[in-house]
Motif scaffolding. Structure first.
Motif, PDB file in Angstrom:
ATOM      1  N   GLY A   1      23.725  -1.176 -18.511  1.00  0.00           N
ATOM      2  CA  GLY A   1      22.302  -0.974 -18.270  1.00  0.00           C
ATOM      3  C   GLY A   1      21.751   0.214 -19.022  1.00  0.00           C
ATOM      4  O   GLY A   1      20.667   0.149 -19.611  1.00  0.00           O
TER       5      GLY A   1
ATOM      6  N   ILE B   1      21.409  -0.631 -22.783  1.00  0.00           N
ATOM      7  CA  ILE B   1      20.227  -1.460 -23.036  1.00  0.00           C
ATOM      8  C   ILE B   1      18.949  -0.648 -22.862  1.00  0.00           C
ATOM      9  O   ILE B   1      18.011  -0.747 -23.662  1.00  0.00           O
ATOM     10  CB  ILE B   1      20.236  -2.686 -22.104  1.00  0.00           C
ATOM     11  CG1 ILE B   1      21.392  -3.616 -22.471  1.00  0.00           C
ATOM     12  CG2 ILE B   1      18.904  -3.433 -22.177  1.00  0.00           C
ATOM     13  CD1 ILE B   1      21.558  -4.793 -21.535  1.00  0.00           C
ATOM     14  N   ASN B   2      18.897   0.167 -21.812  1.00  0.00           N
ATOM     15  CA  ASN B   2      17.727   1.015 -21.576  1.00  0.00           C
ATOM     16  C   ASN B   2      17.461   1.923 -22.759  1.00  0.00           C
ATOM     17  O   ASN B   2      16.308   2.086 -23.194  1.00  0.00           O
ATOM     18  CB  ASN B   2      17.941   1.866 -20.334  1.00  0.00           C
ATOM     19  CG  ASN B   2      17.945   1.064 -19.051  1.00  0.00           C
ATOM     20  OD1 ASN B   2      18.666   1.385 -18.124  1.00  0.00           O
ATOM     21  ND2 ASN B   2      17.156   0.012 -18.989  1.00  0.00           N
TER      22      ASN B   2
ATOM     23  N   VAL C   1      12.957 -14.073 -11.886  1.00  0.00           N
ATOM     24  CA  VAL C   1      14.406 -13.944 -12.076  1.00  0.00           C
ATOM     25  C   VAL C   1      15.106 -15.259 -11.761  1.00  0.00           C
ATOM     26  O   VAL C   1      16.045 -15.681 -12.459  1.00  0.00           O
ATOM     27  CB  VAL C   1      14.952 -12.799 -11.194  1.00  0.00           C
ATOM     28  CG1 VAL C   1      16.476 -12.793 -11.190  1.00  0.00           C
ATOM     29  CG2 VAL C   1      14.429 -11.453 -11.682  1.00  0.00           C
TER      30      VAL C   1
ATOM     31  N   MET D   1      18.913 -16.040 -13.599  1.00  0.00           N
ATOM     32  CA  MET D   1      19.684 -14.799 -13.533  1.00  0.00           C
ATOM     33  C   MET D   1      20.127 -14.435 -12.121  1.00  0.00           C
ATOM     34  O   MET D   1      20.771 -13.406 -11.930  1.00  0.00           O
ATOM     35  CB  MET D   1      18.862 -13.648 -14.120  1.00  0.00           C
ATOM     36  CG  MET D   1      18.571 -13.791 -15.593  1.00  0.00           C
ATOM     37  SD  MET D   1      17.884 -12.290 -16.353  1.00  0.00           S
ATOM     38  CE  MET D   1      16.365 -12.112 -15.418  1.00  0.00           C
TER      39      MET D   1
ATOM     40  N   TRP E   1      22.949  -9.815 -14.981  1.00  0.00           N
ATOM     41  CA  TRP E   1      21.703  -9.666 -15.730  1.00  0.00           C
ATOM     42  C   TRP E   1      20.533  -9.344 -14.811  1.00  0.00           C
ATOM     43  O   TRP E   1      19.573  -8.686 -15.226  1.00  0.00           O
ATOM     44  CB  TRP E   1      21.397 -10.945 -16.519  1.00  0.00           C
ATOM     45  CG  TRP E   1      22.361 -11.226 -17.615  1.00  0.00           C
ATOM     46  CD1 TRP E   1      23.263 -12.238 -17.673  1.00  0.00           C
ATOM     47  CD2 TRP E   1      22.544 -10.462 -18.817  1.00  0.00           C
ATOM     48  NE1 TRP E   1      24.000 -12.165 -18.832  1.00  0.00           N
ATOM     49  CE2 TRP E   1      23.576 -11.091 -19.553  1.00  0.00           C
ATOM     50  CE3 TRP E   1      21.937  -9.315 -19.346  1.00  0.00           C
ATOM     51  CZ2 TRP E   1      24.011 -10.606 -20.787  1.00  0.00           C
ATOM     52  CZ3 TRP E   1      22.374  -8.834 -20.568  1.00  0.00           C
ATOM     53  CH2 TRP E   1      23.388  -9.477 -21.273  1.00  0.00           C
TER      54      TRP E   1
ATOM     55  N   ILE F   1      20.039  -5.704 -14.605  1.00  0.00           N
ATOM     56  CA  ILE F   1      19.839  -4.971 -15.854  1.00  0.00           C
ATOM     57  C   ILE F   1      18.522  -5.314 -16.530  1.00  0.00           C
ATOM     58  O   ILE F   1      17.750  -4.427 -16.900  1.00  0.00           O
ATOM     59  CB  ILE F   1      21.028  -5.228 -16.816  1.00  0.00           C
ATOM     60  CG1 ILE F   1      22.321  -4.679 -16.205  1.00  0.00           C
ATOM     61  CG2 ILE F   1      20.766  -4.598 -18.179  1.00  0.00           C
ATOM     62  CD1 ILE F   1      23.553  -4.959 -17.032  1.00  0.00           C
ATOM     63  N   ILE F   2      18.233  -6.613 -16.673  1.00  0.00           N
ATOM     64  CA  ILE F   2      17.056  -7.042 -17.434  1.00  0.00           C
ATOM     65  C   ILE F   2      15.743  -6.614 -16.773  1.00  0.00           C
ATOM     66  O   ILE F   2      14.850  -6.090 -17.449  1.00  0.00           O
ATOM     67  CB  ILE F   2      17.083  -8.561 -17.665  1.00  0.00           C
ATOM     68  CG1 ILE F   2      18.310  -8.942 -18.504  1.00  0.00           C
ATOM     69  CG2 ILE F   2      15.810  -9.013 -18.364  1.00  0.00           C
ATOM     70  CD1 ILE F   2      18.372  -8.267 -19.855  1.00  0.00           C
TER      71      ILE F   2
ATOM     72  N   ALA G   1      15.032  -3.052 -17.666  1.00  0.00           N
ATOM     73  CA  ALA G   1      15.541  -2.749 -19.009  1.00  0.00           C
ATOM     74  C   ALA G   1      14.822  -1.586 -19.664  1.00  0.00           C
ATOM     75  O   ALA G   1      15.361  -0.967 -20.591  1.00  0.00           O
ATOM     76  CB  ALA G   1      15.446  -3.991 -19.897  1.00  0.00           C
TER      77      ALA G   1
END
Length: 294
Positions: A84, A87-88, A131, A136, A141, A144-145, A148
């Motif tokens: 996470g 990606i962030n 979601v 997801m 995910w 995390i997404i 993000a």
């Protein structure tokens, strides 16, 4: 040497005293939890142990290490935090750098639209439906997404780029034939270590302490993060303590659960307590430079 006045000395003395008091207030809960995790739970429940451990025992930690579900959730949290945060960081840099460029057309409009989302959001139910439609649910995910990127962190990083990295350096690199990607990779990011460290700290702490998204989107216990398991332990322990009032048969169970609670709290917070001192020098520099200039 400059001679300090009596008023300056009093000012320094009062500041030192106040900071010492605040430090003690902050440190006491940490020391208490650490001591309680290795003390006889009877002394903790009776209030005999208030700072230093009594009748040291490692039973709580041994129970935690023997619990496969706790260890699995610990590994899940490490994975969620690492993935996470990576990606962030990428998403924040990709958004903040173009918005900091003077030659980027429409950057103010885009920034305004982003800021709008800080004040108005769809809410929990639309987010859950989205979601779910994206498939997801019950996957990592979902943790995390949806989180993000943080608009607030984009603003902080954009301000740092604008105020701390001279535009002339980027223009000189462009004249020498550097592409935008190469300017970002070779010039901007190496000069942005303080703000990158701040972002790593912000995002990693957020992922490490997060439990609400897991509570909403996950049903498979094998995918639970540590904080969700810790929440269950704390709530379950409180309920059992209320139910077993006056019943001596559960006394030992309650004491063992107290040990496990404190041990899990220590283990859960240890990585963050280790990470913060390593990033502290960048933390102050990165936030202050981006906040007071420009």
């Amino acid at each position: 040497m400059e001679t300090r006045s009596l008023g300056d000395k009093w000012f320094d003395g009062v500041n030192i005293a106040l900071l010492a008091i605040v430090s003690l207030i902050v440190l006491y809960p940490l020391v208490f939890v650490l001591s309680a995790s290795v003390s006889n739970p009877a002394h903790v429940l009776n209030g005999d142990m208030w700072l230093l451990p009594k009748d040291i025992t490692w039973k709580g930690y041994s129970k935690v290490l023997d619990n496969k579900e706790l260890l699995n959730s610990y590994g899940n949290t490490i994975f969620y935090t690492a993935a996470g945060t990576a990606i962030n960081l990428v998403m924040t840099v990709m958004a903040a750098y173009p918005l900091s460029r003077r030659d980027f057309a429409g950057r103010n409009l885009i920034m305004g639209l982003m800021v709008f989302t800080m004040f108005f959001s769809g809410g929990l139910i639309p987010s859950y439906m989205l979601v779910k439609q994206l498939g997801m649910l019950n996957t990592f995910w979902a943790l995390i997404i949806p989180s993000a990127v943080s608009i607030w962190n984009i603003i902080i990083m954009r301000t740092f780029f604008q105020s701390s990295i001279p535009n002339e350096i980027q223009e000189a690199a462009a004249i020498d034939g550097c592409s935008d990607w190469r300017i970002l990779w070779r010039i901007v990011l190496p000069l942005s270590i303080p703000i990158l460290a701040v972002m790593v700290l912000f995002y990693s702490v957020g992922h490490w302490n997060a439990y609400f998204n897991a509570l909403i989107y996950l049903t498979d216990r094998a995918a639970y993060p540590l904080q969700l398991i810790l929440r269950e332990i704390l709530i379950q322990g409180q309920m059992e303590e209320m139910v077993s009032i006056g019943d001596s048969s559960h006394a030992q169970t309650i004491m063992d659960e107290e040990l496990v609670k404190y041990a899990v709290v220590v283990i859960a917070n240890l990585p963050i307590l280790v990470l913060y001192p390593l990033l502290q020098k960048y933390f102050v520099k990165g936030v202050m430079i981006g906040a007071i200039k420009g």
